[in-house]
Design a protein around this motif. Structure first.
Motif, PDB file in Angstrom:
ATOM      1  N   VAL A   5       0.863  -1.172   0.000  1.00 45.85           N
ATOM      2  CA  VAL A   5       0.000   0.000   0.000  1.00 45.85           C
ATOM      3  C   VAL A   5       0.907   1.232   0.000  1.00 45.85           C
ATOM      4  N   ASP A   6       0.557   2.216  -0.801  1.00 44.10           N
ATOM      5  CA  ASP A   6       1.337   3.444  -0.896  1.00 44.10           C
ATOM      6  C   ASP A   6       1.019   4.323   0.311  1.00 44.10           C
ATOM      7  N   LEU A   7       1.926   4.325   1.293  1.00 48.84           N
ATOM      8  CA  LEU A   7       1.730   5.109   2.512  1.00 48.84           C
ATOM      9  C   LEU A   7       2.470   6.440   2.416  1.00 48.84           C
ATOM     10  N   PRO A   8       2.030   7.435   3.183  1.00 53.54           N
ATOM     11  CA  PRO A   8       2.750   8.708   3.225  1.00 53.54           C
ATOM     12  C   PRO A   8       4.197   8.504   3.697  1.00 53.54           C
ATOM     13  N   LEU A   9       5.095   9.312   3.196  1.00 53.75           N
ATOM     14  CA  LEU A   9       6.519   9.191   3.488  1.00 53.75           C
ATOM     15  C   LEU A   9       6.815   9.220   4.990  1.00 53.75           C
ATOM     16  N   ALA A  10       6.114  10.056   5.721  1.00 51.50           N
ATOM     17  CA  ALA A  10       6.352  10.146   7.171  1.00 51.50           C
ATOM     18  C   ALA A  10       6.086   8.804   7.857  1.00 51.50           C
ATOM     19  N   LEU A  11       5.053   8.074   7.419  1.00 54.89           N
ATOM     20  CA  LEU A  11       4.756   6.766   8.005  1.00 54.89           C
ATOM     21  C   LEU A  11       5.804   5.738   7.602  1.00 54.89           C
ATOM     22  N   LEU A  12       6.242   5.783   6.349  1.00 52.73           N
ATOM     23  CA  LEU A  12       7.294   4.864   5.911  1.00 52.73           C
ATOM     24  C   LEU A  12       8.566   5.093   6.713  1.00 52.73           C
TER      25      LEU A  12
END
Length: 89
Positions: A5-12
């Motif tokens: 799933v494409d998550l926001p960069l901050a979460l990654l």
């Protein structure tokens, strides 16, 4: 290769991932929510509820993860069905 799933960069950067893995066998169709390499939650692709084990609830997950999973829901189901034809959603 799993469907991520494409998550926001901050979460990654914080160590979060959400994936549907290949060849899961007879398990209920699900997306795995992972934090720092550990599966924290498994969300059913049939009901949207949390599978036990490990259990959990949406209150334990950043709202942006839920939003990203829900936005990718149809692709997650299609991926699961393609790679697990013996156990369709």
């Amino acid at each position: 290769m799993p469907h991520e799933v494409d998550l926001p960069l901050a979460l990654l950067r914080a160590g979060w991932k959400a994936k549907v893995f290949d060849a899961e066998g007879p398990e209920e169709p699900h997306v795995s929510v992972i934090w720092r390499g550990n599966v924290m939650h498994r969300v059913s692709l049939r009901t949207g509820g949390f599978l036990i084990p490990p259990g959990g609830s949406w209150n334990e997950v950043d709202p942006a993860i839920r939003t990203a999973i829900e936005a990718d829901w149809d692709a997650l189901i299609a991926y699961w069905n393609k790679h697990n034809p013996h156990n369709l959603v």
